[in-house]
Design a protein around this motif. Sequence first.
Motif, PDB file in Angstrom:
ATOM      1  N   PHE A 130      19.488  19.633 -23.574  1.00 27.32           N
ATOM      2  CA  PHE A 130      18.523  19.311 -24.635  1.00 27.32           C
ATOM      3  C   PHE A 130      17.523  20.457 -24.788  1.00 27.32           C
ATOM      4  CE2 PHE A 130      14.548  17.092 -26.119  1.00 27.32           C
ATOM      5  CZ  PHE A 130      15.004  16.793 -27.398  1.00 27.32           C
ATOM      6  N   MET A 131      17.031  20.990 -23.672  1.00 24.35           N
ATOM      7  CA  MET A 131      16.083  22.108 -23.724  1.00 24.35           C
ATOM      8  C   MET A 131      16.719  23.319 -24.397  1.00 24.35           C
ATOM      9  SD  MET A 131      12.977  22.815 -22.805  1.00 24.35           S
ATOM     10  CE  MET A 131      12.094  22.765 -21.254  1.00 24.35           C
ATOM     11  N   TRP A 151      19.197  23.318 -26.452  1.00 24.86           N
ATOM     12  CA  TRP A 151      19.422  23.001 -27.862  1.00 24.86           C
ATOM     13  C   TRP A 151      18.107  23.120 -28.640  1.00 24.86           C
ATOM     14  CZ3 TRP A 151      17.588  19.121 -31.090  1.00 24.86           C
ATOM     15  CH2 TRP A 151      18.255  19.001 -32.320  1.00 24.86           C
ATOM     16  N   LEU A 152      17.011  22.653 -28.039  1.00 26.79           N
ATOM     17  CA  LEU A 152      15.697  22.795 -28.682  1.00 26.79           C
ATOM     18  C   LEU A 152      15.412  24.254 -29.016  1.00 26.79           C
ATOM     19  CD1 LEU A 152      13.074  20.538 -26.836  1.00 26.79           C
ATOM     20  CD2 LEU A 152      13.935  20.303 -29.179  1.00 26.79           C
ATOM     21  N   TRP A 153      15.786  25.146 -28.107  1.00 20.48           N
ATOM     22  CA  TRP A 153      15.540  26.576 -28.308  1.00 20.48           C
ATOM     23  C   TRP A 153      16.641  27.233 -29.129  1.00 20.48           C
ATOM     24  CZ3 TRP A 153      10.943  28.202 -28.151  1.00 20.48           C
ATOM     25  CH2 TRP A 153      10.024  27.684 -27.230  1.00 20.48           C
ATOM     26  N   ARG A 154      17.555  26.443 -29.694  1.00 22.09           N
ATOM     27  CA  ARG A 154      18.590  26.958 -30.588  1.00 22.09           C
ATOM     28  C   ARG A 154      19.529  27.958 -29.911  1.00 22.09           C
ATOM     29  NH1 ARG A 154      18.392  27.393 -35.887  1.00 22.09           N
ATOM     30  NH2 ARG A 154      18.319  29.655 -35.772  1.00 22.09           N
ATOM     31  N   LEU A 155      19.745  27.801 -28.613  1.00 20.53           N
ATOM     32  CA  LEU A 155      20.688  28.673 -27.908  1.00 20.53           C
ATOM     33  C   LEU A 155      22.055  27.999 -27.904  1.00 20.53           C
ATOM     34  CD1 LEU A 155      18.264  29.648 -25.035  1.00 20.53           C
ATOM     35  CD2 LEU A 155      19.039  31.117 -26.909  1.00 20.53           C
ATOM     36  N   PHE A 159      28.624  28.125 -21.607  1.00 24.60           N
ATOM     37  CA  PHE A 159      27.452  27.405 -21.116  1.00 24.60           C
ATOM     38  C   PHE A 159      27.879  26.097 -20.441  1.00 24.60           C
ATOM     39  CE2 PHE A 159      23.624  24.781 -21.340  1.00 24.60           C
ATOM     40  CZ  PHE A 159      22.766  25.621 -20.636  1.00 24.60           C
TER      41      PHE A 159
END
Lengths: 196, 196
Positions: free
Chosen positions: A160-161, A163-167, A173
């Motif tokens: 989730f983190m 994804w929040l940072w759009r990585l 991964f």
Amino acid sequence: MSVRPLDPTRDARILDAVLELLAEAGYVSMTIDAVAARSGTSKATIYRRWRNKREITVAAMARYHGTQTEWTVDTGTFRGDLLAHTRRFADVLTGFDGRLAVGLVQARAADPELVDELEARFSSGARLPAEAVGRAVERGELPGPADAGLFEEVVASVMFMRWLWRLPLDEGFAEHVVDDLAMPVLRANAGRAVEE
Amino acid sequence: MSVRPLDPTRDARILDAVLELLAEAGYVSMTIDAVAARSGTSKATIYRRWRNKREITVAAMARYHGTQTEWTVDTGTFRGDLLAHTRRFADVLTGFDGRLAVGLVQARAADPELVDELEARFSSGARLPAEAVGRAVERGELPGPADAGLFEEVVASVMFMRWLWRLPLDEGFAEHVVDDLAMPVLRANAGRAVEE
């Protein structure tokens, strides 16, 4: 004038409108007016059924989780199962779930009691079934039983983190999450459980 | 009429207003009007210095990270160091940092390029200095060098998620994070680094 017949799909349409608006605009911007407009109903209709924004949000989330089927997989190896669940969570997160989660983050400040209720009732989409751990123990891939909840704690949070940072949540991964994070955590805690 | 003298604290007041509004209302609700009102300046003054909301947000975050001093600790044991950094991150998260983070989550949908820029420039407050890992290797607490970034990846994510759900970040949780999550991940990856 006849009484208008009950519309069995009306509640569903209203709750779907809530979910869409949460994902599009977030909890703070979502209004009952907007829900009425989106679902083609009236505020009066909505307020006859739910008292406020919190109640209708909990009902919408219950409907959402009710439509999600329990997802299981048996690849034959523990690593394969962990990878499959990790990939599956990446798909869920990059779809509607992620936007819905971001829409609900605002509620932390705006309506703490709603957050408490959602936390108590619903889990993330990164649940690892206890059976997957059981099969790993039987096959000797884990030295003893481990709390399957550790998988969700680590994998849902880290992904989730990210994804929040759009990585990217790509295959590389997913392998990192499984091999470097989830597997060591489950192994270490399985060992611990056996020792005690 | 004399030219008004330069106010060296004006930029700082404007950027502090940006940070406060991000933490209070979030990125979407923050307007340049509100920043002007909060900082006692004018929109014209702000637009002479920054082109738009994205630029002023990046500048405000740079100011914020610039005021944070590098935090180090040397407790004498690796577990002690990990616990200290975990406790410290809990303090940071339950303070202004957490509210700021939630305010910025909205930018993921509203301004993806801002998110990319913040991601590339700033780290979370859960950084473990490489020296802490070096000392652990010297003392024989780790079988070899491990990527200190794994600590931030796991600890910042798991604690942010828990904080989002309003669950306690207390001493018991800090010990769980260190003993059950961070230590196994660092040990497993240190071992791996040595084998290769």
